[in-house]
Design a protein around this motif. Structure first.
Motif, PDB file in Angstrom:
ATOM      1  N   LYS A 108    -148.507   5.803  31.205  1.00  0.00           N
ATOM      2  CA  LYS A 108    -147.625   5.064  32.106  1.00  0.00           C
ATOM      3  C   LYS A 108    -146.319   4.697  31.414  1.00  0.00           C
ATOM      4  O   LYS A 108    -145.238   4.895  31.964  1.00  0.00           O
ATOM      5  N   ALA A 109    -146.400   4.183  30.192  1.00  0.00           N
ATOM      6  CA  ALA A 109    -145.191   3.800  29.457  1.00  0.00           C
ATOM      7  C   ALA A 109    -144.309   5.021  29.201  1.00  0.00           C
ATOM      8  O   ALA A 109    -143.095   4.974  29.391  1.00  0.00           O
ATOM      9  N   ARG A 110    -144.924   6.130  28.782  1.00  0.00           N
ATOM     10  CA  ARG A 110    -144.175   7.354  28.536  1.00  0.00           C
ATOM     11  C   ARG A 110    -143.477   7.829  29.805  1.00  0.00           C
ATOM     12  O   ARG A 110    -142.295   8.180  29.799  1.00  0.00           O
ATOM     13  N   ASN A 111    -144.193   7.821  30.918  1.00  0.00           N
ATOM     14  CA  ASN A 111    -143.602   8.257  32.184  1.00  0.00           C
ATOM     15  C   ASN A 111    -142.483   7.332  32.634  1.00  0.00           C
ATOM     16  O   ASN A 111    -141.487   7.785  33.212  1.00  0.00           O
ATOM     17  N   ASP A 112    -142.615   6.040  32.367  1.00  0.00           N
ATOM     18  CA  ASP A 112    -141.544   5.093  32.711  1.00  0.00           C
ATOM     19  C   ASP A 112    -140.287   5.362  31.880  1.00  0.00           C
ATOM     20  O   ASP A 112    -139.169   5.280  32.393  1.00  0.00           O
ATOM     21  N   VAL A 113    -140.470   5.697  30.606  1.00  0.00           N
ATOM     22  CA  VAL A 113    -139.306   6.054  29.767  1.00  0.00           C
ATOM     23  C   VAL A 113    -138.663   7.323  30.323  1.00  0.00           C
ATOM     24  O   VAL A 113    -137.443   7.393  30.464  1.00  0.00           O
ATOM     25  N   LYS A 114    -139.472   8.308  30.679  1.00  0.00           N
ATOM     26  CA  LYS A 114    -138.938   9.558  31.245  1.00  0.00           C
ATOM     27  C   LYS A 114    -138.216   9.297  32.563  1.00  0.00           C
ATOM     28  O   LYS A 114    -137.172   9.897  32.837  1.00  0.00           O
ATOM     29  N   ARG A 115    -138.759   8.403  33.374  1.00  0.00           N
ATOM     30  CA  ARG A 115    -138.081   8.051  34.634  1.00  0.00           C
ATOM     31  C   ARG A 115    -136.695   7.474  34.356  1.00  0.00           C
ATOM     32  O   ARG A 115    -135.734   7.743  35.078  1.00  0.00           O
ATOM     33  N   SER A 116    -136.600   6.668  33.329  1.00  0.00           N
ATOM     34  CA  SER A 116    -135.312   6.072  32.969  1.00  0.00           C
ATOM     35  C   SER A 116    -134.319   7.130  32.506  1.00  0.00           C
ATOM     36  O   SER A 116    -133.133   7.053  32.818  1.00  0.00           O
ATOM     37  N   VAL A 117    -134.799   8.122  31.763  1.00  0.00           N
ATOM     38  CA  VAL A 117    -133.926   9.214  31.319  1.00  0.00           C
ATOM     39  C   VAL A 117    -133.418   9.991  32.533  1.00  0.00           C
ATOM     40  O   VAL A 117    -132.226  10.289  32.645  1.00  0.00           O
ATOM     41  N   ILE A 118    -134.309  10.300  33.448  1.00  0.00           N
ATOM     42  CA  ILE A 118    -133.920  11.050  34.649  1.00  0.00           C
ATOM     43  C   ILE A 118    -132.941  10.238  35.490  1.00  0.00           C
ATOM     44  O   ILE A 118    -131.937  10.761  35.970  1.00  0.00           O
ATOM     45  N   LYS A 119    -133.221   8.959  35.647  1.00  0.00           N
ATOM     46  CA  LYS A 119    -132.322   8.094  36.415  1.00  0.00           C
ATOM     47  C   LYS A 119    -130.931   8.076  35.787  1.00  0.00           C
ATOM     48  O   LYS A 119    -129.924   8.116  36.489  1.00  0.00           O
ATOM     49  N   ALA A 120    -130.877   8.045  34.465  1.00  0.00           N
ATOM     50  CA  ALA A 120    -129.593   8.032  33.767  1.00  0.00           C
ATOM     51  C   ALA A 120    -128.838   9.345  33.960  1.00  0.00           C
ATOM     52  O   ALA A 120    -127.611   9.375  33.937  1.00  0.00           O
ATOM     53  N   ALA A 121    -129.565  10.424  34.142  1.00  0.00           N
ATOM     54  CA  ALA A 121    -128.934  11.735  34.310  1.00  0.00           C
ATOM     55  C   ALA A 121    -128.438  11.995  35.728  1.00  0.00           C
ATOM     56  O   ALA A 121    -127.671  12.918  35.958  1.00  0.00           O
ATOM     57  N   LEU A 122    -128.864  11.175  36.671  1.00  0.00           N
ATOM     58  CA  LEU A 122    -128.520  11.431  38.073  1.00  0.00           C
ATOM     59  C   LEU A 122    -127.041  11.261  38.392  1.00  0.00           C
ATOM     60  O   LEU A 122    -126.579  11.770  39.395  1.00  0.00           O
ATOM     61  N   LEU A 123    -126.319  10.542  37.557  1.00  0.00           N
ATOM     62  CA  LEU A 123    -124.937  10.196  37.856  1.00  0.00           C
ATOM     63  C   LEU A 123    -124.945   9.435  39.176  1.00  0.00           C
ATOM     64  O   LEU A 123    -125.655   8.458  39.309  1.00  0.00           O
ATOM     65  N   LYS A 124    -124.202   9.903  40.149  1.00  0.00           N
ATOM     66  CA  LYS A 124    -124.193   9.214  41.438  1.00  0.00           C
ATOM     67  C   LYS A 124    -125.289   9.815  42.317  1.00  0.00           C
ATOM     68  O   LYS A 124    -125.321  11.016  42.545  1.00  0.00           O
TER      69      LYS A 124
END
Length: 178
Positions: A108-124
């Motif tokens: 769960k923690a690993r997936n949450d970190v990955k979610r944050s990376v993806i969110k950061a890459a989304l731009l707008k």
């Protein structure tokens, strides 16, 4: 009237006009490489690693606290890539020694970190819903302008410029496609 310093070169201040003249001469060189870091995407909604980590801590406080409790991170902002590597290694080890409860929390923690990376890459976010809005006459005009100038300055037979970005986002790629 004194011009403001827009950039520095070798400790000497440069005005915007001097910087533009310098860049115009540099892009005509035989070998050109451009390194773009996180700062060039922040205006489009991209995140620096510090911003990515702040979002993770805010969005996933339980995972953040668990990572601290288990000793994966300290009080400082971690290197996110190293953290993900460490979590993968720990997950393999915990599977090997059969620790299912820890595996579940770590996953769960690993997936949450990955979610944050993806969110950061989304731009707008709107650009992912309607990708055409990220191209053409868009807010990516700084990236487009850089690429257009680099390509226009090349002579026939000259090596193409090398572009490298440390960013997870696709601002440069979308600009190149356009």
């Amino acid at each position: 009237m004194e011009e403001s310093v827009f950039a520095r070169r070798g400790g000497k201040g440069m005005s915007q006009e001097e910087l533009e003249a310098h860049l115009a001469s540099v892009i005509r060189l035989e070998n050109v490489g451009v390194l773009l870091g996180a700062g060039c995407s922040v205006q489009y909604g991209g995140k620096t690693m510090k911003g990515l980590w702040e979002d993770f801590c805010k969005d996933y406080p339980r995972s953040h606290e668990w990572l601290i409790t288990e000793g994966f991170i300290g009080d400082d902002d971690p290197n996110v890539e190293q953290l993900l590597d460490t979590l993968e290694i720990a997950l393999m080890e915990w599977k090997r020694v059969s620790r299912p409860k820890k595996e579940k929390l770590l996953t769960k923690a690993r997936n949450d970190v990955k979610r944050s990376v993806i969110k950061a890459a989304l731009l707008k976010k709107a650009w992912w819903i309607k990708p055409h809005e990220a191209c053409g006459e868009s807010e990516l005009n700084a990236h487009l302008s850089l690429l257009q100038r680099l390509v226009a300055s090349r002579q026939p037979g000259q090596c193409p410029p090398w572009l490298f970005t440390t960013n997870y986002d696709l601002a440069l790629e979308w600009s190149a496609e356009d």
